[in-house]
Design a protein around this motif. Sequence first.
Motif, PDB file in Angstrom:
ATOM      1  N   ILE A   1      19.298  26.502  26.117  1.00 13.60           N
ATOM      2  CA  ILE A   1      18.657  25.756  25.033  1.00 13.60           C
ATOM      3  C   ILE A   1      17.919  24.521  25.545  1.00 13.60           C
ATOM      4  N   CYS A   2      17.791  24.382  26.865  1.00 16.64           N
ATOM      5  CA  CYS A   2      17.102  23.224  27.433  1.00 16.64           C
ATOM      6  C   CYS A   2      15.597  23.320  27.211  1.00 16.64           C
ATOM      7  N   PRO A   3      14.899  22.183  27.142  1.00 14.11           N
ATOM      8  CA  PRO A   3      13.434  22.221  27.053  1.00 14.11           C
ATOM      9  C   PRO A   3      12.872  22.942  28.273  1.00 14.11           C
ATOM     10  N   LYS A   4      11.884  23.788  28.073  1.00 12.10           N
ATOM     11  CA  LYS A   4      11.335  24.587  29.159  1.00 12.10           C
ATOM     12  C   LYS A   4      10.076  23.972  29.756  1.00 12.10           C
ATOM     13  N   ALA A   5       9.942  24.110  31.061  1.00  3.47           N
ATOM     14  CA  ALA A   5       8.723  23.747  31.766  1.00  3.47           C
ATOM     15  C   ALA A   5       7.770  24.942  31.676  1.00  3.47           C
ATOM     16  N   PRO A   6       6.501  24.776  32.028  1.00  6.21           N
ATOM     17  CA  PRO A   6       5.554  25.892  31.941  1.00  6.21           C
ATOM     18  C   PRO A   6       5.985  27.141  32.712  1.00  6.21           C
ATOM     19  N   CYS A   7       6.777  26.954  33.767  1.00  6.06           N
ATOM     20  CA  CYS A   7       7.216  28.076  34.587  1.00  6.06           C
ATOM     21  C   CYS A   7       8.351  28.863  33.936  1.00  6.06           C
ATOM     22  N   GLY A   8       8.891  28.345  32.841  1.00  7.47           N
ATOM     23  CA  GLY A   8      10.018  28.995  32.196  1.00  7.47           C
ATOM     24  C   GLY A   8      11.353  28.403  32.598  1.00  7.47           C
ATOM     25  N   GLY A   9      11.350  27.570  33.635  1.00 10.32           N
ATOM     26  CA  GLY A   9      12.561  26.874  34.050  1.00 10.32           C
ATOM     27  C   GLY A   9      12.702  25.569  33.284  1.00 10.32           C
ATOM     28  N   VAL A  10      13.653  24.761  33.672  1.00 11.51           N
ATOM     29  CA  VAL A  10      13.853  23.470  33.029  1.00 11.51           C
ATOM     30  C   VAL A  10      13.517  22.352  33.992  1.00 11.51           C
ATOM     31  N   ALA A  11      13.033  21.236  33.467  1.00 11.13           N
ATOM     32  CA  ALA A  11      12.730  20.084  34.302  1.00 11.13           C
ATOM     33  C   ALA A  11      14.028  19.400  34.682  1.00 11.13           C
ATOM     34  N   SER A  12      14.127  18.949  35.917  1.00  7.48           N
ATOM     35  CA  SER A  12      15.357  18.316  36.373  1.00  7.48           C
ATOM     36  C   SER A  12      15.665  17.119  35.494  1.00  7.48           C
ATOM     37  N   GLY A  13      16.936  16.979  35.121  1.00  3.81           N
ATOM     38  CA  GLY A  13      17.357  15.874  34.286  1.00  3.81           C
ATOM     39  C   GLY A  13      17.334  16.181  32.808  1.00  3.81           C
ATOM     40  N   THR A  14      16.818  17.380  32.423  1.00  3.49           N
ATOM     41  CA  THR A  14      16.750  17.694  30.998  1.00  3.49           C
ATOM     42  C   THR A  14      17.895  18.587  30.546  1.00  3.49           C
ATOM     43  N   GLU A  15      18.781  18.991  31.463  1.00  3.38           N
ATOM     44  CA  GLU A  15      19.859  19.896  31.099  1.00  3.38           C
ATOM     45  C   GLU A  15      20.778  19.231  30.071  1.00  3.38           C
ATOM     46  N   HIS A  16      21.064  19.948  28.997  1.00  2.00           N
ATOM     47  CA  HIS A  16      21.954  19.446  27.954  1.00  2.00           C
ATOM     48  C   HIS A  16      23.404  19.714  28.332  1.00  2.00           C
ATOM     49  N   ALA A  17      24.280  18.767  28.037  1.00  2.00           N
ATOM     50  CA  ALA A  17      25.697  18.948  28.353  1.00  2.00           C
ATOM     51  C   ALA A  17      26.292  20.124  27.587  1.00  2.00           C
ATOM     52  N   ASP A  18      25.735  20.443  26.427  1.00  2.00           N
ATOM     53  CA  ASP A  18      26.287  21.535  25.639  1.00  2.00           C
ATOM     54  C   ASP A  18      25.545  22.858  25.828  1.00  2.00           C
ATOM     55  N   CYS A  19      24.633  22.918  26.780  1.00  2.00           N
ATOM     56  CA  CYS A  19      23.901  24.162  27.037  1.00  2.00           C
ATOM     57  C   CYS A  19      24.837  25.186  27.679  1.00  2.00           C
ATOM     58  N   PRO A  20      24.938  26.395  27.108  1.00  2.00           N
ATOM     59  CA  PRO A  20      25.862  27.387  27.668  1.00  2.00           C
ATOM     60  C   PRO A  20      25.515  27.819  29.087  1.00  2.00           C
ATOM     61  N   GLU A  21      24.256  27.710  29.458  1.00  4.17           N
ATOM     62  CA  GLU A  21      23.847  28.115  30.813  1.00  4.17           C
ATOM     63  C   GLU A  21      24.044  27.004  31.839  1.00  4.17           C
ATOM     64  N   HIS A  22      24.291  25.787  31.387  1.00  4.98           N
ATOM     65  CA  HIS A  22      24.459  24.669  32.308  1.00  4.98           C
ATOM     66  C   HIS A  22      25.866  24.090  32.261  1.00  4.98           C
ATOM     67  N   ALA A  23      26.834  24.918  31.914  1.00  2.00           N
ATOM     68  CA  ALA A  23      28.217  24.458  31.886  1.00  2.00           C
ATOM     69  C   ALA A  23      28.684  24.060  33.285  1.00  2.00           C
ATOM     70  N   LEU A  24      28.190  24.754  34.278  1.00  2.00           N
ATOM     71  CA  LEU A  24      28.478  24.423  35.674  1.00  2.00           C
ATOM     72  C   LEU A  24      27.166  24.109  36.361  1.00  2.00           C
ATOM     73  N   PRO A  25      27.141  23.140  37.279  1.00  2.00           N
ATOM     74  CA  PRO A  25      25.885  22.825  37.946  1.00  2.00           C
ATOM     75  C   PRO A  25      25.455  23.990  38.839  1.00  2.00           C
ATOM     76  N   PRO A  26      24.345  24.642  38.510  1.00  2.00           N
ATOM     77  CA  PRO A  26      23.901  25.788  39.315  1.00  2.00           C
ATOM     78  C   PRO A  26      23.113  25.368  40.543  1.00  2.00           C
ATOM     79  N   THR A  27      22.985  26.263  41.470  1.00  2.00           N
ATOM     80  CA  THR A  27      22.039  26.054  42.562  1.00  2.00           C
ATOM     81  C   THR A  27      20.674  26.376  41.999  1.00  2.00           C
ATOM     82  N   GLN A  28      19.774  25.422  42.058  1.00  2.00           N
ATOM     83  CA  GLN A  28      18.474  25.626  41.441  1.00  2.00           C
ATOM     84  C   GLN A  28      17.385  25.838  42.472  1.00  2.00           C
ATOM     85  N   ALA A  29      16.491  26.748  42.151  1.00  2.00           N
ATOM     86  CA  ALA A  29      15.272  26.900  42.946  1.00  2.00           C
ATOM     87  C   ALA A  29      14.285  25.898  42.360  1.00  2.00           C
ATOM     88  N   LEU A  30      13.926  24.893  43.116  1.00  2.00           N
ATOM     89  CA  LEU A  30      13.124  23.797  42.580  1.00  2.00           C
ATOM     90  C   LEU A  30      11.703  23.787  43.116  1.00  2.00           C
TER      91      LEU A  30
END
Length: 79
Positions: free
Chosen positions: A38-67
């Motif tokens: 449910i995080c705001p999406k960047a044009p690439c379809g990913g999320v901008a760093s720092g925008t991850e919501h604490a209640d986002c089901p996909e960001h419950a654990l800090p993932p390894t991100q391709a940046l």
Amino acid sequence: MAQTTPTLGRDVLAVIKASGYTRHGGVTPRGGSYPSCICPKAPCGGVASGTEHADCPEHALPPTQALHWAAECPGPPGT
């Protein structure tokens, strides 16, 4: 003197500044996100760093991100 990568000759500092110090990433190995993200999406379809919501089901654990830097965003996936 500009900092460049040996293989690409990129002016890394200029890219970082042009990006407003923002990088895009996501929860998948390629930096995208899953439908339940449910995080705001960047044009690439990913999320901008720092925008991850604490209640986002996909960001419950800090993932390894391709940046990538925002100024070098590839845009919509598949383009």
